[in-house]
Write a protein that holds these residues in place. Structure first.
Motif, PDB file in Angstrom:
ATOM      1  N   ASP A  31      20.827 -16.418  19.448  1.00 39.99           N
ATOM      2  CA  ASP A  31      20.926 -14.965  19.273  1.00 39.99           C
ATOM      3  C   ASP A  31      20.161 -14.525  18.019  1.00 39.99           C
ATOM      4  O   ASP A  31      19.325 -13.610  18.068  1.00 39.99           O
ATOM      5  CB  ASP A  31      22.415 -14.596  19.158  1.00 39.99           C
ATOM      6  CG  ASP A  31      22.646 -13.108  18.937  1.00 39.99           C
ATOM      7  OD1 ASP A  31      21.877 -12.307  19.483  1.00 39.99           O
ATOM      8  OD2 ASP A  31      23.603 -12.755  18.211  1.00 39.99           O
TER       9      ASP A  31
ATOM     10  N   HIS B  31      26.509 -12.613  26.839  1.00 40.02           N
ATOM     11  CA  HIS B  31      27.076 -12.630  25.477  1.00 40.02           C
ATOM     12  C   HIS B  31      27.190 -11.237  24.855  1.00 40.02           C
ATOM     13  O   HIS B  31      28.095 -10.985  24.076  1.00 40.02           O
ATOM     14  CB  HIS B  31      26.288 -13.573  24.567  1.00 40.02           C
ATOM     15  CG  HIS B  31      25.004 -13.018  24.040  1.00 40.02           C
ATOM     16  ND1 HIS B  31      23.855 -12.941  24.806  1.00 40.02           N
ATOM     17  CD2 HIS B  31      24.676 -12.492  22.832  1.00 40.02           C
ATOM     18  CE1 HIS B  31      22.890 -12.408  24.076  1.00 40.02           C
ATOM     19  NE2 HIS B  31      23.354 -12.123  22.885  1.00 40.02           N
ATOM     20  N   ASP B  32      26.277 -10.334  25.213  1.00 38.32           N
ATOM     21  CA  ASP B  32      26.289  -8.998  24.590  1.00 38.32           C
ATOM     22  C   ASP B  32      26.759  -7.912  25.550  1.00 38.32           C
ATOM     23  O   ASP B  32      26.546  -6.729  25.284  1.00 38.32           O
ATOM     24  CB  ASP B  32      24.874  -8.648  24.087  1.00 38.32           C
ATOM     25  CG  ASP B  32      24.714  -8.929  22.598  1.00 38.32           C
ATOM     26  OD1 ASP B  32      25.737  -9.214  21.931  1.00 38.32           O
ATOM     27  OD2 ASP B  32      23.576  -8.877  22.107  1.00 38.32           O
TER      28      ASP B  32
ATOM     29  N   HIS C 276      29.910 -15.607  19.561  1.00 37.44           N
ATOM     30  CA  HIS C 276      28.489 -15.778  19.217  1.00 37.44           C
ATOM     31  C   HIS C 276      28.111 -15.199  17.859  1.00 37.44           C
ATOM     32  O   HIS C 276      27.022 -15.456  17.363  1.00 37.44           O
ATOM     33  CB  HIS C 276      27.572 -15.247  20.327  1.00 37.44           C
ATOM     34  CG  HIS C 276      27.523 -13.758  20.468  1.00 37.44           C
ATOM     35  ND1 HIS C 276      28.475 -13.033  21.142  1.00 37.44           N
ATOM     36  CD2 HIS C 276      26.642 -12.853  20.006  1.00 37.44           C
ATOM     37  CE1 HIS C 276      28.170 -11.759  21.102  1.00 37.44           C
ATOM     38  NE2 HIS C 276      27.057 -11.605  20.412  1.00 37.44           N
ATOM     39  N   HIS C 277      29.000 -14.427  17.231  1.00 33.83           N
ATOM     40  CA  HIS C 277      28.713 -13.920  15.873  1.00 33.83           C
ATOM     41  C   HIS C 277      29.530 -14.650  14.801  1.00 33.83           C
ATOM     42  O   HIS C 277      29.517 -14.241  13.643  1.00 33.83           O
ATOM     43  CB  HIS C 277      28.967 -12.416  15.780  1.00 33.83           C
ATOM     44  CG  HIS C 277      27.897 -11.601  16.448  1.00 33.83           C
ATOM     45  ND1 HIS C 277      26.637 -11.449  15.902  1.00 33.83           N
ATOM     46  CD2 HIS C 277      27.887 -10.930  17.630  1.00 33.83           C
ATOM     47  CE1 HIS C 277      25.899 -10.699  16.718  1.00 33.83           C
ATOM     48  NE2 HIS C 277      26.630 -10.384  17.776  1.00 33.83           N
TER      49      HIS C 277
ATOM     50  N   HIS D 293      31.895  -5.270  19.878  1.00 32.81           N
ATOM     51  CA  HIS D 293      31.283  -5.647  21.165  1.00 32.81           C
ATOM     52  C   HIS D 293      31.631  -7.093  21.539  1.00 32.81           C
ATOM     53  O   HIS D 293      31.680  -7.434  22.721  1.00 32.81           O
ATOM     54  CB  HIS D 293      29.762  -5.434  21.143  1.00 32.81           C
ATOM     55  CG  HIS D 293      28.980  -6.526  20.470  1.00 32.81           C
ATOM     56  ND1 HIS D 293      28.754  -6.567  19.124  1.00 32.81           N
ATOM     57  CD2 HIS D 293      28.371  -7.641  20.971  1.00 32.81           C
ATOM     58  CE1 HIS D 293      28.033  -7.632  18.818  1.00 32.81           C
ATOM     59  NE2 HIS D 293      27.794  -8.308  19.923  1.00 32.81           N
TER      60      HIS D 293
END
Ligand SMILES: [Fe+2]
Length: 436
Positions: free
Chosen positions: A292, A209-210, A263-264, A238
Protein backbone atom coordinates in the motif's frame (compact mmCIF):
# COMPACT_ATOMS: atom_id res chain seq x y z
CA UNK A 1 -0.17 -1.24 35.51
CA UNK A 2 -0.80 -4.41 33.51
CA UNK A 3 -2.38 -7.38 35.28
CA UNK A 4 -3.74 -10.69 34.20
CA UNK A 5 -7.21 -11.74 35.33
CA UNK A 6 -9.64 -14.56 34.68
CA UNK A 7 -12.63 -13.56 32.51
CA UNK A 8 -15.02 -14.66 35.27
CA UNK A 9 -13.53 -12.03 37.62
CA UNK A 10 -13.94 -9.11 35.23
CA UNK A 11 -16.03 -6.18 36.45
CA UNK A 12 -17.63 -3.18 34.79
CA UNK A 13 -15.15 -0.28 34.82
CA UNK A 14 -12.09 -2.40 34.12
CA UNK A 15 -9.97 -1.55 31.07
CA UNK A 16 -8.96 -4.47 28.88
CA UNK A 17 -5.45 -3.93 27.55
CA UNK A 18 -5.33 -7.18 25.58
CA UNK A 19 -7.98 -9.86 25.04
CA UNK A 20 -5.18 -12.43 24.93
CA UNK A 21 -6.79 -14.04 21.90
CA UNK A 22 -6.80 -13.47 18.12
CA UNK A 23 -8.92 -10.55 16.94
CA UNK A 24 -11.26 -12.79 14.92
CA UNK A 25 -12.23 -14.71 18.09
CA UNK A 26 -13.83 -11.78 19.86
CA UNK A 27 -16.52 -9.46 18.47
CA UNK A 28 -15.02 -6.13 19.53
CA UNK A 29 -13.54 -3.83 16.93
CA UNK A 30 -10.29 -3.20 18.79
CA UNK A 31 -8.12 -5.34 21.06
CA UNK A 32 -8.46 -2.78 23.88
CA UNK A 33 -11.77 -2.04 25.58
CA UNK A 34 -13.24 -0.24 28.55
CA UNK A 35 -15.95 -2.47 30.08
CA UNK A 36 -18.91 -0.13 30.35
CA UNK A 37 -22.02 -2.28 30.54
CA UNK A 38 -23.32 -5.70 31.66
CA UNK A 39 -23.68 -6.48 27.93
CA UNK A 40 -19.89 -6.18 27.47
CA UNK A 41 -19.38 -8.61 30.34
CA UNK A 42 -21.93 -11.08 28.95
CA UNK A 43 -20.22 -11.09 25.56
CA UNK A 44 -16.89 -11.92 27.18
CA UNK A 45 -18.33 -14.61 29.43
CA UNK A 46 -19.96 -16.22 26.40
CA UNK A 47 -16.60 -16.50 24.64
CA UNK A 48 -15.62 -18.91 27.37
CA UNK A 49 -13.07 -19.26 30.15
CA UNK A 50 -9.59 -17.90 29.91
CA UNK A 51 -7.69 -14.83 30.97
CA UNK A 52 -7.38 -11.30 29.66
CA UNK A 53 -4.92 -8.52 30.48
CA UNK A 54 -6.22 -5.39 32.18
CA UNK A 55 -4.60 -1.99 32.68
CA UNK A 56 -5.33 -0.83 36.22
CA UNK A 57 -4.17 2.70 35.48
CA UNK A 58 -6.97 3.11 32.97
CA UNK A 59 -9.68 1.16 34.80
CA UNK A 60 -10.67 -0.82 37.88
CA UNK A 61 -8.50 -3.30 39.78
CA UNK A 62 -9.24 -6.58 41.59
CA UNK A 63 -7.56 -8.83 44.15
CA UNK A 64 -7.96 -11.63 41.59
CA UNK A 65 -5.70 -9.82 39.13
CA UNK A 66 -2.05 -10.83 39.28
CA UNK A 67 1.49 -10.76 37.94
CA UNK A 68 1.99 -7.53 36.09
CA UNK A 69 5.39 -8.23 34.62
CA UNK A 70 4.59 -11.80 33.70
CA UNK A 71 1.55 -10.55 31.79
CA UNK A 72 3.70 -8.15 29.75
CA UNK A 73 6.38 -10.81 29.33
CA UNK A 74 3.74 -13.16 28.02
CA UNK A 75 2.69 -10.64 25.34
CA UNK A 76 6.35 -10.16 24.37
CA UNK A 77 6.94 -13.91 24.28
CA UNK A 78 3.91 -14.35 22.03
CA UNK A 79 5.28 -11.72 19.62
CA UNK A 80 8.73 -13.30 19.69
CA UNK A 81 7.21 -16.68 18.97
CA UNK A 82 5.32 -15.22 16.00
CA UNK A 83 8.51 -13.68 14.63
CA UNK A 84 10.37 -16.96 15.17
CA UNK A 85 7.65 -18.77 13.27
CA UNK A 86 8.08 -16.45 10.30
CA UNK A 87 11.81 -17.07 10.30
CA UNK A 88 11.50 -20.83 10.60
CA UNK A 89 8.80 -20.97 7.94
CA UNK A 90 11.14 -18.98 5.73
CA UNK A 91 13.79 -21.62 6.15
CA UNK A 92 11.32 -24.07 4.71
CA UNK A 93 10.69 -21.86 1.67
CA UNK A 94 12.35 -22.89 -1.50
CA UNK A 95 12.70 -19.42 -3.02
CA UNK A 96 14.24 -20.80 -6.18
CA UNK A 97 11.36 -23.15 -6.87
CA UNK A 98 8.86 -20.40 -5.98
CA UNK A 99 10.59 -18.14 -8.49
CA UNK A 100 10.81 -20.91 -11.04
CA UNK A 101 7.04 -21.22 -10.89
CA UNK A 102 6.88 -17.64 -12.09
CA UNK A 103 8.98 -18.24 -15.19
CA UNK A 104 7.03 -20.88 -17.04
CA UNK A 105 5.67 -18.58 -19.75
CA UNK A 106 7.77 -15.92 -21.54
CA UNK A 107 7.15 -12.30 -20.46
CA UNK A 108 5.79 -11.10 -23.84
CA UNK A 109 3.35 -14.00 -24.08
CA UNK A 110 2.00 -13.46 -20.55
CA UNK A 111 1.86 -9.67 -20.96
CA UNK A 112 -1.02 -10.01 -23.44
CA UNK A 113 -3.07 -12.07 -20.95
CA UNK A 114 -1.98 -9.84 -18.06
CA UNK A 115 -3.38 -6.80 -19.90
CA UNK A 116 -6.79 -8.52 -20.14
CA UNK A 117 -6.67 -9.49 -16.45
CA UNK A 118 -5.70 -5.96 -15.44
CA UNK A 119 -8.52 -4.49 -17.51
CA UNK A 120 -11.08 -6.99 -16.11
CA UNK A 121 -9.90 -6.21 -12.59
CA UNK A 122 -10.33 -2.49 -13.23
CA UNK A 123 -13.92 -3.04 -14.40
CA UNK A 124 -14.66 -5.25 -11.39
CA UNK A 125 -13.30 -2.71 -8.92
CA UNK A 126 -15.22 0.15 -10.54
CA UNK A 127 -18.48 -1.84 -10.38
CA UNK A 128 -17.76 -3.07 -6.86
CA UNK A 129 -17.12 0.42 -5.49
CA UNK A 130 -20.26 1.76 -7.22
CA UNK A 131 -22.40 -1.09 -5.87
CA UNK A 132 -21.08 -0.90 -2.31
CA UNK A 133 -21.67 2.87 -2.37
CA UNK A 134 -25.33 2.05 -3.15
CA UNK A 135 -25.51 -0.38 -0.22
CA UNK A 136 -25.14 -3.62 -2.21
CA UNK A 137 -22.95 -6.32 -0.61
CA UNK A 138 -19.51 -7.04 -2.11
CA UNK A 139 -19.69 -9.55 -4.97
CA UNK A 140 -17.42 -12.13 -3.33
CA UNK A 141 -17.66 -14.72 -6.08
CA UNK A 142 -16.55 -12.33 -8.84
CA UNK A 143 -13.81 -10.90 -6.64
CA UNK A 144 -12.42 -14.38 -5.95
CA UNK A 145 -12.54 -15.27 -9.65
CA UNK A 146 -10.63 -12.11 -10.56
CA UNK A 147 -7.98 -12.77 -7.93
CA UNK A 148 -7.66 -16.39 -9.11
CA UNK A 149 -6.88 -15.03 -12.60
CA UNK A 150 -4.25 -12.69 -11.11
CA UNK A 151 -2.62 -15.57 -9.21
CA UNK A 152 -2.61 -17.76 -12.31
CA UNK A 153 -0.91 -14.97 -14.30
CA UNK A 154 1.75 -14.41 -11.62
CA UNK A 155 2.39 -18.17 -11.46
CA UNK A 156 2.89 -18.19 -15.24
CA UNK A 157 5.17 -15.14 -15.18
CA UNK A 158 6.08 -13.03 -12.15
CA UNK A 159 6.78 -9.79 -14.03
CA UNK A 160 3.94 -9.36 -16.53
CA UNK A 161 1.23 -8.13 -14.13
CA UNK A 162 3.90 -6.43 -12.03
CA UNK A 163 4.97 -4.32 -15.03
CA UNK A 164 1.33 -3.23 -15.50
CA UNK A 165 1.05 -2.31 -11.81
CA UNK A 166 3.07 0.76 -12.79
CA UNK A 167 0.03 2.09 -14.70
CA UNK A 168 -1.56 4.93 -12.83
CA UNK A 169 -3.98 7.62 -13.91
CA UNK A 170 -5.47 10.49 -11.93
CA UNK A 171 -9.06 9.56 -12.71
CA UNK A 172 -9.01 5.95 -11.62
CA UNK A 173 -6.57 6.17 -8.74
CA UNK A 174 -8.61 4.22 -6.19
CA UNK A 175 -9.38 1.25 -8.46
CA UNK A 176 -5.86 1.06 -9.86
CA UNK A 177 -4.36 1.40 -6.40
CA UNK A 178 -6.42 -1.60 -5.19
CA UNK A 179 -5.30 -3.73 -8.15
CA UNK A 180 -1.67 -2.63 -7.80
CA UNK A 181 -1.64 -3.41 -4.06
CA UNK A 182 -3.06 -6.87 -4.84
CA UNK A 183 -0.46 -7.52 -7.56
CA UNK A 184 2.44 -6.35 -5.34
CA UNK A 185 1.10 -8.30 -2.34
CA UNK A 186 0.63 -11.50 -4.34
CA UNK A 187 4.15 -11.21 -5.75
CA UNK A 188 5.61 -10.70 -2.28
CA UNK A 189 3.41 -13.47 -0.85
CA UNK A 190 4.56 -15.87 -3.53
CA UNK A 191 8.19 -14.85 -2.99
CA UNK A 192 7.76 -15.63 0.73
CA UNK A 193 6.46 -19.09 -0.10
CA UNK A 194 2.80 -18.53 0.83
CA UNK A 195 0.75 -21.37 -0.58
CA UNK A 196 -1.99 -21.05 -3.19
CA UNK A 197 -5.07 -21.21 -0.90
CA UNK A 198 -3.61 -18.56 1.37
CA UNK A 199 -2.55 -16.49 -1.63
CA UNK A 200 -6.23 -16.31 -2.59
CA UNK A 201 -7.13 -14.88 0.84
CA UNK A 202 -4.23 -12.43 0.61
CA UNK A 203 -5.24 -11.32 -2.90
CA UNK A 204 -8.95 -10.91 -2.13
CA UNK A 205 -8.09 -8.99 1.05
CA UNK A 206 -5.65 -6.78 -0.85
CA UNK A 207 -8.12 -6.01 -3.66
CA UNK A 208 -10.69 -5.02 -1.04
CA UNK A 209 -8.28 -3.34 1.41
CA UNK A 210 -9.59 0.20 0.80
CA UNK A 211 -13.26 -0.63 0.15
CA UNK A 212 -14.12 1.22 3.39
CA UNK A 213 -13.31 4.48 1.57
CA UNK A 214 -16.74 4.32 -0.09
CA UNK A 215 -18.15 5.38 3.29
CA UNK A 216 -15.84 8.41 3.56
CA UNK A 217 -16.89 11.65 1.79
CA UNK A 218 -15.30 11.56 -1.68
CA UNK A 219 -14.05 15.15 -1.36
CA UNK A 220 -12.00 14.08 1.65
CA UNK A 221 -10.58 10.97 -0.05
CA UNK A 222 -9.52 13.11 -3.04
CA UNK A 223 -8.52 16.19 -1.04
CA UNK A 224 -5.45 17.78 -2.61
CA UNK A 225 -3.00 18.53 0.16
CA UNK A 226 -2.68 17.59 3.81
CA UNK A 227 -5.75 16.73 5.89
CA UNK A 228 -6.84 18.66 8.99
CA UNK A 229 -6.57 16.53 12.19
CA UNK A 230 -10.36 16.01 12.30
CA UNK A 231 -10.45 15.03 8.63
CA UNK A 232 -7.59 12.57 9.15
CA UNK A 233 -9.49 10.90 12.02
CA UNK A 234 -12.46 10.45 9.68
CA UNK A 235 -10.34 9.01 6.85
CA UNK A 236 -8.75 6.58 9.33
CA UNK A 237 -12.16 4.98 9.93
CA UNK A 238 -12.03 3.45 6.41
CA UNK A 239 -10.03 0.52 7.82
CA UNK A 240 -12.78 -0.53 10.26
CA UNK A 241 -15.55 0.27 7.73
CA UNK A 242 -13.75 -1.89 5.18
CA UNK A 243 -13.43 -4.82 7.59
CA UNK A 244 -17.16 -4.64 8.34
CA UNK A 245 -18.09 -4.52 4.64
CA UNK A 246 -15.85 -7.51 3.89
CA UNK A 247 -17.30 -9.50 6.81
CA UNK A 248 -20.80 -8.88 5.42
CA UNK A 249 -19.86 -10.28 2.00
CA UNK A 250 -20.83 -13.82 1.11
CA UNK A 251 -18.09 -16.18 -0.16
CA UNK A 252 -15.27 -14.04 1.26
CA UNK A 253 -13.24 -15.66 4.07
CA UNK A 254 -12.89 -13.71 7.34
CA UNK A 255 -9.10 -13.53 6.87
CA UNK A 256 -9.73 -10.96 4.11
CA UNK A 257 -11.50 -8.65 6.58
CA UNK A 258 -8.36 -8.63 8.73
CA UNK A 259 -6.41 -7.27 5.71
CA UNK A 260 -8.81 -4.32 5.40
CA UNK A 261 -8.59 -3.71 9.15
CA UNK A 262 -4.82 -4.07 9.52
CA UNK A 263 -3.21 -2.59 6.39
CA UNK A 264 -2.42 0.71 8.18
CA UNK A 265 -0.92 -0.91 11.29
CA UNK A 266 2.85 -0.50 11.62
CA UNK A 267 5.62 -2.66 13.06
CA UNK A 268 6.44 -0.12 15.82
CA UNK A 269 2.81 0.39 16.84
CA UNK A 270 2.57 3.81 15.15
CA UNK A 271 -0.26 2.79 12.82
CA UNK A 272 -4.04 2.62 13.15
CA UNK A 273 -6.79 1.76 14.04
CA UNK A 274 -5.63 -0.53 16.90
CA UNK A 275 -1.95 0.46 17.21
CA UNK A 276 -0.90 -3.17 16.81
CA UNK A 277 2.81 -3.91 16.71
CA UNK A 278 5.31 -6.62 15.77
CA UNK A 279 3.56 -9.56 14.12
CA UNK A 280 0.16 -8.61 15.56
CA UNK A 281 -1.23 -7.31 12.23
CA UNK A 282 -0.59 -10.82 10.82
CA UNK A 283 1.44 -11.63 7.72
CA UNK A 284 -1.33 -10.45 5.36
CA UNK A 285 -1.55 -7.11 7.19
CA UNK A 286 2.24 -6.67 7.04
CA UNK A 287 2.42 -7.56 3.34
CA UNK A 288 -0.44 -5.32 2.22
CA UNK A 289 0.83 -2.47 4.43
CA UNK A 290 4.14 -2.50 2.55
CA UNK A 291 2.47 -2.79 -0.86
CA UNK A 292 0.00 0.00 0.00
CA UNK A 293 2.71 2.49 1.03
CA UNK A 294 5.01 1.62 -1.88
CA UNK A 295 2.24 2.03 -4.48
CA UNK A 296 1.01 5.29 -2.94
CA UNK A 297 4.55 6.72 -2.85
CA UNK A 298 5.18 5.91 -6.52
CA UNK A 299 1.90 7.43 -7.76
CA UNK A 300 1.44 10.94 -9.09
CA UNK A 301 -1.38 12.72 -7.28
CA UNK A 302 -2.82 16.16 -7.94
CA UNK A 303 -0.88 17.46 -4.93
CA UNK A 304 2.37 15.47 -5.19
CA UNK A 305 4.72 13.98 -7.74
CA UNK A 306 5.13 10.23 -7.35
CA UNK A 307 8.58 9.03 -6.30
CA UNK A 308 10.69 7.01 -8.66
CA UNK A 309 10.46 3.28 -7.76
CA UNK A 310 14.06 2.91 -6.56
CA UNK A 311 13.76 6.00 -4.32
CA UNK A 312 10.51 4.71 -2.81
CA UNK A 313 12.17 1.35 -2.24
CA UNK A 314 15.07 3.07 -0.48
CA UNK A 315 12.57 4.80 1.82
CA UNK A 316 10.89 1.47 2.56
CA UNK A 317 14.32 0.01 3.35
CA UNK A 318 15.04 2.86 5.79
CA UNK A 319 11.73 2.13 7.54
CA UNK A 320 12.60 -1.57 8.08
CA UNK A 321 12.59 -2.17 11.85
CA UNK A 322 10.45 0.90 12.59
CA UNK A 323 7.35 1.18 10.40
CA UNK A 324 7.82 -2.19 8.70
CA UNK A 325 8.97 -5.64 9.72
CA UNK A 326 12.66 -5.88 8.67
CA UNK A 327 12.33 -9.40 7.22
CA UNK A 328 9.31 -8.40 5.15
CA UNK A 329 11.21 -5.36 3.85
CA UNK A 330 14.15 -7.58 2.90
CA UNK A 331 11.82 -9.97 1.04
CA UNK A 332 10.00 -7.06 -0.64
CA UNK A 333 13.29 -5.69 -2.03
CA UNK A 334 14.37 -9.16 -3.17
CA UNK A 335 11.01 -9.54 -4.88
CA UNK A 336 10.95 -6.15 -6.64
CA UNK A 337 14.71 -5.91 -7.26
CA UNK A 338 17.13 -3.07 -6.45
CA UNK A 339 15.83 -1.40 -9.62
CA UNK A 340 12.09 -2.15 -9.56
CA UNK A 341 10.10 -2.41 -12.78
CA UNK A 342 9.58 1.17 -13.98
CA UNK A 343 13.00 2.54 -12.90
CA UNK A 344 14.56 4.70 -15.61
CA UNK A 345 18.24 3.89 -15.96
CA UNK A 346 21.33 4.84 -17.95
CA UNK A 347 23.61 2.04 -19.10
CA UNK A 348 27.41 2.18 -19.38
CA UNK A 349 26.88 1.98 -23.15
CA UNK A 350 25.23 5.43 -22.94
CA UNK A 351 21.77 4.08 -23.79
CA UNK A 352 18.73 4.97 -21.69
CA UNK A 353 15.85 2.65 -20.85
CA UNK A 354 13.36 1.44 -18.30
CA UNK A 355 13.60 -1.70 -16.16
CA UNK A 356 10.88 -3.96 -17.54
CA UNK A 357 11.41 -7.24 -15.65
CA UNK A 358 13.57 -8.77 -12.96
CA UNK A 359 16.24 -11.44 -12.90
CA UNK A 360 15.69 -12.65 -9.36
CA UNK A 361 18.90 -14.64 -9.43
CA UNK A 362 20.80 -11.34 -9.99
CA UNK A 363 18.78 -8.43 -8.66
CA UNK A 364 21.35 -5.85 -9.83
CA UNK A 365 21.02 -7.11 -13.42
CA UNK A 366 17.40 -6.86 -14.57
CA UNK A 367 16.04 -6.63 -18.12
CA UNK A 368 16.04 -3.08 -19.49
CA UNK A 369 13.77 -1.83 -22.26
CA UNK A 370 16.16 0.43 -24.16
CA UNK A 371 14.34 3.44 -25.61
CA UNK A 372 17.12 5.92 -26.40
CA UNK A 373 20.38 5.32 -28.19
CA UNK A 374 23.81 6.54 -27.15
CA UNK A 375 23.09 9.96 -28.70
CA UNK A 376 19.84 10.41 -26.79
CA UNK A 377 17.77 9.67 -29.92
CA UNK A 378 14.52 7.71 -29.24
CA UNK A 379 14.40 4.27 -30.87
CA UNK A 380 11.43 3.53 -33.11
CA UNK A 381 11.32 -0.04 -31.81
CA UNK A 382 12.18 -0.42 -28.09
CA UNK A 383 14.55 -3.30 -27.44
CA UNK A 384 14.70 -5.51 -24.35
CA UNK A 385 18.22 -6.19 -23.09
CA UNK A 386 19.16 -8.81 -20.48
CA UNK A 387 21.89 -7.28 -18.30
CA UNK A 388 23.08 -10.76 -17.31
CA UNK A 389 24.49 -11.25 -20.81
CA UNK A 390 28.29 -11.49 -20.87
CA UNK A 391 30.41 -9.35 -23.15
CA UNK A 392 30.89 -11.34 -26.35
CA UNK A 393 34.63 -10.48 -26.41
CA UNK A 394 35.25 -11.15 -22.72
CA UNK A 395 32.95 -13.64 -21.02
CA UNK A 396 34.24 -12.60 -17.60
CA UNK A 397 32.63 -9.17 -18.08
CA UNK A 398 29.04 -8.15 -18.61
CA UNK A 399 27.91 -6.71 -21.90
CA UNK A 400 26.09 -3.77 -20.26
CA UNK A 401 25.53 -2.47 -16.74
CA UNK A 402 23.43 0.19 -15.06
CA UNK A 403 25.55 3.21 -14.14
CA UNK A 404 22.85 5.54 -12.82
CA UNK A 405 19.14 5.96 -12.28
CA UNK A 406 17.49 8.93 -13.97
CA UNK A 407 14.59 11.18 -13.10
CA UNK A 408 12.00 10.27 -15.77
CA UNK A 409 10.59 13.81 -15.59
CA UNK A 410 13.82 15.03 -17.12
CA UNK A 411 13.75 12.49 -19.96
CA UNK A 412 11.36 12.76 -22.89
CA UNK A 413 10.22 9.12 -22.66
CA UNK A 414 7.00 8.14 -20.86
CA UNK A 415 7.72 5.17 -18.60
CA UNK A 416 4.10 4.02 -18.58
CA UNK A 417 3.76 4.19 -22.37
CA UNK A 418 7.08 2.42 -22.82
CA UNK A 419 6.09 -0.42 -20.51
CA UNK A 420 2.77 -0.78 -22.29
CA UNK A 421 4.42 -0.84 -25.71
CA UNK A 422 5.25 -4.05 -27.53
CA UNK A 423 8.98 -4.58 -27.73
CA UNK A 424 11.44 -7.11 -29.06
CA UNK A 425 14.32 -8.85 -27.41
CA UNK A 426 17.56 -7.42 -28.73
CA UNK A 427 20.40 -9.61 -29.82
CA UNK A 428 23.66 -7.65 -29.60
CA UNK A 429 24.11 -7.26 -33.36
CA UNK A 430 20.53 -6.15 -33.97
CA UNK A 431 20.81 -3.44 -31.33
CA UNK A 432 23.95 -2.05 -32.95
CA UNK A 433 22.24 -1.93 -36.38
CA UNK A 434 19.29 0.01 -34.96
CA UNK A 435 21.46 2.44 -33.02
CA UNK A 436 23.96 2.86 -35.82
FE1 LIG B 1 -6.05 2.35 3.30
Amino acid sequence: MLKKISVKHLKIGMFIHDFNMPWMKHPFLTNKKQLKSPKDLDILLNIGEGEVIIDTEKGGDSSHAYAIEEAQKEIDARLQEDIKNVKSSELGVDAESADAKGREVPFEEELRKAREIYSESRQLLKKLFEEVRLGVNIDGVRTRRTVENMIASIFRNRDALLSLARIKSFHEYTYQHCINVAVLSLNLGMHMGILQDELLYLGVGAVLHDIGKVLIPQALVDKPGPLEPGEYELVKTHAAHGARLVLQAASVPDECAAVALNHHERYNGAGYPRKLSGMEPGKFGLITGLADVYDAMTTNRSYQEGMQPHIALKKVYEWGGTLFHPIYVQKFIQCLGIYPVGSMVKLDSGEVGVVCRQNRDQILRPWVRVAMDVNGKPLIQPLDVDLRKPDKNDFKKFSKSIIETLDPRKVIISVDKLLEKESVEAPEEELKVVIG
